[in-house]
Design an enzyme around this catalytic site. Sequence first.
Site, PDB file in Angstrom:
ATOM      1  N   LYS A 202       0.833  -1.207   0.000  1.00 55.32           N
ATOM      2  CA  LYS A 202       0.000   0.000   0.000  1.00 55.32           C
ATOM      3  C   LYS A 202       0.859   1.245   0.000  1.00 55.32           C
ATOM      4  O   LYS A 202       0.627   2.192  -0.769  1.00 55.32           O
ATOM      5  CB  LYS A 202      -0.914   0.006   1.226  1.00 55.32           C
ATOM      6  CG  LYS A 202      -1.814   1.241   1.311  1.00 55.32           C
ATOM      7  CD  LYS A 202      -2.191   1.583   2.735  1.00 55.32           C
ATOM      8  CE  LYS A 202      -1.058   2.254   3.470  1.00 55.32           C
ATOM      9  NZ  LYS A 202      -1.448   2.814   4.772  1.00 55.32           N
TER      10      LYS A 202
ATOM     11  N   CYS B 245     -18.733   4.352   6.543  1.00 60.98           N
ATOM     12  CA  CYS B 245     -18.631   2.888   6.587  1.00 60.98           C
ATOM     13  C   CYS B 245     -17.586   2.484   7.625  1.00 60.98           C
ATOM     14  O   CYS B 245     -16.524   1.951   7.307  1.00 60.98           O
ATOM     15  CB  CYS B 245     -18.278   2.343   5.209  1.00 60.98           C
ATOM     16  SG  CYS B 245     -18.610   0.589   4.997  1.00 60.98           S
TER      17      CYS B 245
ATOM     18  N   CYS C  37     -25.099   2.902   8.398  1.00 58.84           N
ATOM     19  CA  CYS C  37     -25.831   2.453   7.209  1.00 58.84           C
ATOM     20  C   CYS C  37     -27.053   3.310   6.918  1.00 58.84           C
ATOM     21  O   CYS C  37     -27.396   3.534   5.753  1.00 58.84           O
ATOM     22  CB  CYS C  37     -26.242   0.990   7.365  1.00 58.84           C
ATOM     23  SG  CYS C  37     -24.836  -0.148   7.494  1.00 58.84           S
TER      24      CYS C  37
ATOM     25  N   CYS D 159     -26.209   6.212   4.804  1.00 63.63           N
ATOM     26  CA  CYS D 159     -25.463   5.889   3.586  1.00 63.63           C
ATOM     27  C   CYS D 159     -26.388   5.812   2.383  1.00 63.63           C
ATOM     28  O   CYS D 159     -27.439   5.156   2.429  1.00 63.63           O
ATOM     29  CB  CYS D 159     -24.732   4.555   3.776  1.00 63.63           C
ATOM     30  SG  CYS D 159     -23.747   4.068   2.344  1.00 63.63           S
TER      31      CYS D 159
ATOM     32  N   CYS E 229     -26.117  -2.081  -0.869  1.00 66.20           N
ATOM     33  CA  CYS E 229     -24.996  -2.720  -0.185  1.00 66.20           C
ATOM     34  C   CYS E 229     -25.426  -4.052   0.419  1.00 66.20           C
ATOM     35  O   CYS E 229     -26.313  -4.081   1.286  1.00 66.20           O
ATOM     36  CB  CYS E 229     -24.457  -1.801   0.913  1.00 66.20           C
ATOM     37  SG  CYS E 229     -23.156  -2.544   1.907  1.00 66.20           S
TER      38      CYS E 229
END
Length: 285
Positions: free
Chosen positions: A192, A262, A269, A272, A278
């Site tokens: 990363k 998230c 949620c 969102c 999702c």
Amino acid sequence: MHTLRAGMLTRSRSRGGAPAGEKNPSPVKRPHKVRRLDMAYEEDPEGEKGDRVQAPGWEPQDWREQLANIRAMRSRRDAPVDQLGAEHCYDTGAPPEQVQRYQVLLSLMLSSQTKDQVTAGAMQRLRAHGLTVDSILQTDEGTLGQLIYPVGFWRSKVKYIKQTSAILRQRYNGDIPASVAELVALPGVGPKMAHLAMAIAWGTVSGIAVDTHVHRIANRLRWTKEVTKSPEQTRAALESWLPRELWSEVNGLLVGFGQQTCLPVHPRCQACLNRRLCPAAQGRA
């Protein structure tokens, strides 16, 4: 991509027939019409595209709408990563450019398992102390530890920073490598960090940088064909289908989304835009 054309070779025959007085042993056959077949290979070293045959690949259901919703939720760019990420921690006025690249790499090394606010604070102290390869090599481990504390695993990072700085001085004249393979070979530098260093320090998109946020969200949204167990598996899965022009965007976009909405525990949620798209949110309903 090289395109090979497979065809049938036919022997040419004389149209004049047999000499006078002799019988033709057999009638002249007309050549069959040749059907050309396209064959595609994965690599095109000469850059010649030709006619390509591409099998439809897998991609997640509704991913474009999900991505658009995440962009909308991230439109304010006010997550910690937007203000304190690695691209904001180095001294843009530090000459020469190799010092800036070194600072980018160190900020990424410090950021592992550490909140952006803590990383930014450590980078401020290091820059005030003098953040160059030579200054870090001249700093004893005790002082360096005090400067970077309380970043995660700070004791190990002190050793990694000293070792990596010595390698950069010996092999790269104080600069950082310009390839992922060489970057991940440095102590304390993972994939990363390497992909982010390539993007920030060298301006090259070498791959998708996947941290715990990207790994978690990709699995929640089912952006991987199968559940992945590590960030590296997630990176390979995402790169197999996500258009390359989105690779540079997806890390910052999903990291901020993971910091604000998230969340690892108790994701928000209900707030969102993807709650109906999702799979993970549907499982919590």
